[in-house]
Design an enzyme around this catalytic site. Structure first.
Site: not given
Length: 328
Positions: A233, A262, A281
């Site tokens: 995270r 993001e 990611h």
């Protein structure tokens, strides 16, 4: 026929499982929550990925019997509101675990071997780059794992069995037998782990007590040759403090798969640091992991719709008072 709204694309295997069982699958026209709130009203189930499901969308879903979270983290789902409405939330805690563990080790290798600068050197004809010092092996080094869930344990196995690394762990909840089973040693404090590790890999959830675990003070404890990896995270790390540590050479480098924003902003200082390897990611995004997550979502949705308790409930206590097909 029950209806399942799919907020973001999933592996076709999950859709096929639902369709074969008589569930109509609809793809949201956009993953933004305003659109989802408009399109979810007559749906019995929903599958969401990193878009989550906000308060308005959950409120609008008057028939909703189950929320399927494609992955582990549920921080973008209003879990409290779903709980108030007695809507079960299922998740897929193991589907992408091996994929993420492999990714963490890959990032440690990429930073230690200076993969990106080396690739750039070949493409620009800079063959003298091979004379630059600082390339690292993993063999015999110490890997510090922060958090010892499924992903942390798999990362430990790859490191110890595949690379001969010593593994130390900071996880107060980890039992001694579990540590021993994975050839890992306990570190009583995060500070101790940071001080003795050559690679630090983060595997903790996002909580108030884990926010900015890695900050200016804790980064100062790390070795100048150390590598920091985060596939968990973004808010585990104070990004500004990390940038400062990388710019000053306080640590050797970092591998990041998650970010405060993001997509990453074009003006982010991370964009210009050669000591960082970044991926968008994708740690849990292998074909194998995506299929497993989609299948687990589909199977658990079918269980809930059939009145059967699924294996992975975010809030198990609500099962006995869950919303039924008649609505709440």
């Amino acid at each position: 026929m029950p209806v399942c709204l799919i907020v973001q694309p999933i592996h076709p295997s999950g859709v096929e499982r639902l369709t074969a069982a008589g569930v109509e699958c609809r793809m949201a026209s956009s993953p933004d929550m305003a659109t989802v709130a408009r399109e979810i009203a007559d749906c019995d189930a929903v599958i969401t990925r990193n878009a989550g499901l906000d308060t308005a969308a959950i409120t609008a879903a008057r028939r909703l019997q189950v929320i399927a979270n494609h992955g582990i983290g549920t921080n973008k789902i209003d879990v409290a509101h779903a709980t108030d409405l007695a809507i079960p939330i299922i998740f897929t805690p193991s589907a992408n675990a091996r994929s993420v563990a492999e990714h963490a080790i890959m990032m440690a290798l990429a930073v230690g071997k200076r993969l990106l600068p080396s690739d750039h050197a070949v493409r620009t004809g800079d063959w003298d780059y091979r004379y630059q010092p600082g390339l690292q092996e993993l063999f015999g080094k110490t890997l510090g794992i922060v958090g010892f869930g499924t992903i942390g344990r798999l990362t430990a196995d790859i490191a110890s069995k595949g690379f001969g690394m010593r593994v130390v762990v900071h996880s107060p909840s980890a039992e001694d037998a579990m540590l021993a089973a994975h050839d890992a040693e306990r570190c009583g404090t995060l500070d101790d782990l940071l001080a003795q590790s050559d690679v630090v890999s983060l595997h903790q959830p996002s909580r108030l007590d884990t926010r900015h675990l890695i900050n200016a003070r804790t980064l100062a404890l790390m070795r100048p040759t150390a590598i920091l990896v985060n596939t968990a995270r973004a808010d585990l790390i104070d990004t500004a403090a990390l940038v400062a540590a990388l710019e000053s050479g306080q640590i050797a480098g970092a591998g990041l798969d998650v970010f405060d924003q993001e997509p990453l902003a074009a003006d982010s200082p991370l964009q210009h640091l050669s000591r960082v390897v970044m991926t968008p990611h994708t740690a849990g995004g292998t074909d194998e992991a995506l299929k497993a997550a989609a299948d687990q979502c589909a199977d658990q949705i079918l269980q809930v719709l059939a009145g059967q308790r699924p294996a992975h409930l975010v809030r198990p206590a609500i099962w006995d008072r869950r919303r039924t097909q008649t609505g709440a």
